[in-house]
Design an enzyme around this catalytic site. Structure first.
Site, PDB file in Angstrom:
ATOM      1  N   GLY A   1      46.013  39.321  52.404  1.00 38.66           N
ATOM      2  CA  GLY A   1      46.294  38.941  51.019  1.00 38.66           C
ATOM      3  C   GLY A   1      46.567  40.159  50.153  1.00 38.66           C
ATOM      4  N   PHE A   2      46.778  39.894  48.893  1.00 34.16           N
ATOM      5  CA  PHE A   2      47.080  40.949  47.923  1.00 34.16           C
ATOM      6  C   PHE A   2      45.927  41.955  47.843  1.00 34.16           C
ATOM      7  CE2 PHE A   2      46.682  41.615  43.119  1.00 34.16           C
ATOM      8  CZ  PHE A   2      47.408  42.795  43.119  1.00 34.16           C
TER       9      PHE A   2
ATOM     10  N   THR B   1      47.896  31.856  52.233  1.00 33.26           N
ATOM     11  CA  THR B   1      48.488  32.534  51.066  1.00 33.26           C
ATOM     12  C   THR B   1      48.699  34.028  51.340  1.00 33.26           C
ATOM     13  OG1 THR B   1      46.305  32.822  50.036  1.00 33.26           O
ATOM     14  CG2 THR B   1      47.587  30.884  49.357  1.00 33.26           C
TER      15      THR B   1
ATOM     16  N   TYR C   1      32.997  33.776  65.781  1.00 33.05           N
ATOM     17  CA  TYR C   1      32.146  34.876  66.247  1.00 33.05           C
ATOM     18  C   TYR C   1      32.981  36.144  66.240  1.00 33.05           C
ATOM     19  CZ  TYR C   1      29.556  37.927  69.326  1.00 33.05           C
ATOM     20  OH  TYR C   1      28.893  39.007  69.839  1.00 33.05           O
TER      21      TYR C   1
ATOM     22  N   ALA D   1      33.885  38.464  46.866  1.00 40.90           N
ATOM     23  CA  ALA D   1      34.912  38.538  45.822  1.00 40.90           C
ATOM     24  C   ALA D   1      34.762  37.303  44.940  1.00 40.90           C
ATOM     25  CB  ALA D   1      36.304  38.577  46.449  1.00 40.90           C
TER      26      ALA D   1
ATOM     27  N   TYR E   1      38.376  25.875  42.085  1.00 44.55           N
ATOM     28  CA  TYR E   1      38.234  27.323  42.275  1.00 44.55           C
ATOM     29  C   TYR E   1      36.948  27.803  41.596  1.00 44.55           C
ATOM     30  CZ  TYR E   1      39.679  32.283  42.272  1.00 44.55           C
ATOM     31  OH  TYR E   1      39.768  33.648  42.452  1.00 44.55           O
TER      32      TYR E   1
ATOM     33  N   LYS F   1      33.597  29.271  43.541  1.00 45.99           N
ATOM     34  CA  LYS F   1      33.133  30.655  43.377  1.00 45.99           C
ATOM     35  C   LYS F   1      31.729  30.695  42.786  1.00 45.99           C
ATOM     36  CE  LYS F   1      36.744  33.114  44.805  1.00 45.99           C
ATOM     37  NZ  LYS F   1      36.675  34.024  45.952  1.00 45.99           N
TER      38      LYS F   1
ATOM     39  N   ARG G   1      51.461  33.520  39.239  1.00 47.10           N
ATOM     40  CA  ARG G   1      50.666  34.222  38.231  1.00 47.10           C
ATOM     41  C   ARG G   1      51.579  34.906  37.228  1.00 47.10           C
ATOM     42  NH1 ARG G   1      45.596  36.334  41.767  1.00 47.10           N
ATOM     43  NH2 ARG G   1      47.103  36.452  43.430  1.00 47.10           N
TER      44      ARG G   1
END
Ligand code: UDP
Length: 318
Positions: A10-11, A35, A62, A114, A145, A149, A186
């Site tokens: 990812g980014f 993504t 694992y 994160a 989301y 989180k 975004r």
């Protein structure tokens, strides 16, 4: 150190992988590429200190060999992605966090979550300080989301308190830079890609809502220091300089030379009106603060997207 990074393609995950490798560490990257993108880690092919596991961390796995750290960065993170992938978003924040914590516990590794400024929702305290509990709509479209989180933070603290796992929680504020997906929806990537493609620039609402944009190298440096030198308390890492979305659009037009037009679309449901981190904790705990201003960072991001011009990834239907 040998660390596992989920979302390594990812980014943020890919930049973080680079940061660990640059300091001589070994990285096991894990991604299911829903993504993430192979281009983000293509330069690591053949690096003996990097290996890739293609897997969805929401399912048990694992990992062979010792680990000193588990950094859980896998998740859709753009509003349009988590609206398209609501169940996957909820699962990777809950089941994925549980699985990643299980790996950390089994390996006696440090765990790093994160998390996000979205835990503050549409905030009633401004700027947002870590002690603020937030204003989140659990049943709105962003709830998938935000609540995932928030659950992930609670789960992380439970493993810390109950299993004595050494844990970290970073609350990441809007971050931008090279390797964002051109069409991830975004605001920074959208406006730049639209400007470079000669499309109208889209502003949602009247553009008076604010965000505080952190360039990716600053964000990754803060995350790395928090992993190495932080403590279990949640820590905001973001840029405290606040801009309106309209100011961002004007800067993008100035730096690309695009003439617009700007088109206005309705503000998405529960879109936060303001957002700015209080970074006192990161400053004092880590000696960290951002160094790249918006003009410099946006220029570097424009240069990156220019390099993708004409590729399928830049198309409006990508
Ligand atoms: N936004 C916008 N035009 C776009 C994309 C986003 O005006 O093409 C707005 C969006 O409504 C929000 C802000 O820009 O107020 C930041 O949106 P983004 O999706 O980047 O992240 P968020 O901070 O909402 O998670």
């Amino acid at each position: 150190m040998r660390v596992l990074i989920t979302g390594a393609a990812g980014f943020l995950g890919s930049h973080l992988t680079d940061r660990f490798l640059a300091d001589g560490h070994e990285v096991v990257g894990l991604d299911n590429f829903i993504t993430g993108h192979a281009d983000n880690i293509a330069h690591l092919t053949g690096n003996p200190r990097f290996s890739l596991v293609r897997h969805n961390i929401s399912e048990y796995t694992y990992i062979a060999g010792p680990l000193d750290g588990v950094l859980h960065f896998a998740s859709p993170a753009s509003p349009i992605d988590y609206l398209k992938l609501p169940i996957q978003t909820l699962k990777v924040g809950s089941l994925g966090t549980h699985n990643a914590l299980g790996i950390a516990l089994a390996k006696k590794a440090r765990f790093f979550l994160a998390s996000t400024s979205e835990v503050y929702g549409d905030p009633l305290v401004h700027p947002q300080v870590e002690s603020y509990w937030g204003n989140v709509n659990p049943v709105g479209p962003r709830g998938v989301y935000d609540e995932a989180k928030r659950f992930a933070e609670a789960m992380t603290m439970a493993y810390h308190r109950h299993h004595a796992v050494d844990t970290r929680i970073v609350r990441i504020f809007n971050t931008y830079g090279p390797r964002m997906r051109p069409r991830d929806g975004r605001v920074v990537s959208n406006l730049i890609v639209q400007a470079l493609n000669g499309e109208p620039l889209t502003i949602y609402g009247d553009g008076s809502q604010t965000r505080s944009f952190c360039y990716v190298s600053d964000e990754v440096e803060g995350i790395y220091r928090l992993f190495m030198h932080g403590d279990p308390g949640p820590t905001n890492i973001g840029n405290p300089t606040e801009f309106t979305v309209r100011q961002l659009a004007e800067l993008v037009m100035e730096l690309t030379g695009a003439k617009g037009p700007i088109t206005f679309a309705p503000l998405p449901e529960d879109d936060p009106k303001v957002r700015r981190p209080d970074i006192t904790r990161a400053r004092t705990l880590l000696g960290w603060e951002p160094t790249v201003d918006l003009r410099t960072g946006v220029q570097r991001t424009i240069d990156y997207f220019r390099g993708l011009l004409g590729t399928p990834r830049m198309r409006a239907d990508a």
